[in-house]
Scaffold this active site. Structure first.
Site: not given
Ligand code: DX5
Ligand code: ZN
Length: 223
Positions: A10, A33, A37, A68, A137, A175
């Site tokens: 990500s 990824h 947001m 998101m 999630m 994720d």
């Molecule tokens: C959070 C994101 C994730 C985030 C994950 O809302 O959708 O993709 O980057 O980060 P880690 O792996 O650090 O939890």
């Molecule tokens: Zn994500």
């Protein structure tokens, strides 16, 4: 046939001042990824379509855009048109998820449906027939670096069962909070694609971190 784990770093945990370099550091990944947001669907604000278009131009890895955002009907097809391999929208934000999937696919990408930790799978099984990926999630969406919520794993197991029985044709993606300590339980539950932000970009060598995560997941899947 054993499943092969796939890793999607990500970009949220990367250095935003050096995006092209950060993308190049994870060239061994399966997907990259990208967390979009809007400060409405989630409290955080990241990046949008112009930045995704710029990343697409330099990325050796297919983009996995995780939207998101509110009003995905309006924005999602643009990410597919920009060349993303997969565009995921949130079930909680969609008025007509099936129509969104249709528009994403028509624009040339795979269509993904994401569900927050508290969102049950049941109400969405029917629309999932029109999607290519299910993103479970395992943290509340909005921020990287949070702790893994293992309570979501029964949803992964249920999705795996439906895929293995042929009732759904989906890639199961997880994720949030995926790292060397948590990836095995996710792999055992049935995940195909593992998103990892801080565990990859927080490592000294992101390429090594990807290889280590992949090896751990593969070992757990073989058990
Ligand atoms: C959070 C994101 C994730 C985030 C994950 O809302 O959708 O993709 O980057 O980060 P880690 O792996 O650090 O939890
Ligand atoms: Zn994500």
């Amino acid at each position: 046939m054993p499943r092969e784990p796939m890793i999607a770093p990500s970009l949220l945990s990367a250095d935003f001042a050096r995006l092209a370099d950060e993308v190049a550091r994870v060239a061994d990944a399966d997907w990259l990824h990208v967390d979009v947001m809007d400060a409405h669907f989630v409290p955080n604000l990241t990046l949008g379509l112009p930045v995704v278009e710029a990343i697409q131009r330099v990325s050796p890895v297919p983009l996995d855009c995780h939207l998101m955002i509110e009003d995905p009907e309006r924005w999602a097809p643009g990410y597919a048109e920009a060349g993303a391999r997969n565009v995921t929208v949130h079930a909680e934000a969609c008025r007509d998820a099936r129509a969104v999937a249709r528009h994403i696919r028509a624009a040339g990408a795979l269509a993904g449906l994401a569900i927050k930790p508290g969102t049950p799978l049941e109400g969405h099984l029917d629309v999932l027939r029109d999607f290519d990926t299910l993103l479970v999630m395992s943290v509340e969406p909005g921020f990287g670096g949070q702790s893994f919520i293992a309570d979501v794993l029964p949803k992964v197991q249920e999705a795996r069962r439906l895929v293995d029985s042929g009732e759904l044709t989906l890639l199961v993606e997880i994720d949030g909070g995926i790292n060397a300590d948590t990836i095995e339980q996710a792999a055992e539950a049935g995940v195909d694609m593992f998103v990892a932000g801080s565990a990859v970009y927080g490592a000294d060598d992101p390429a090594k971190a990807i290889a280590a995560l992949r090896a751990r997941a593969a070992a757990a899947m073989r058990e």
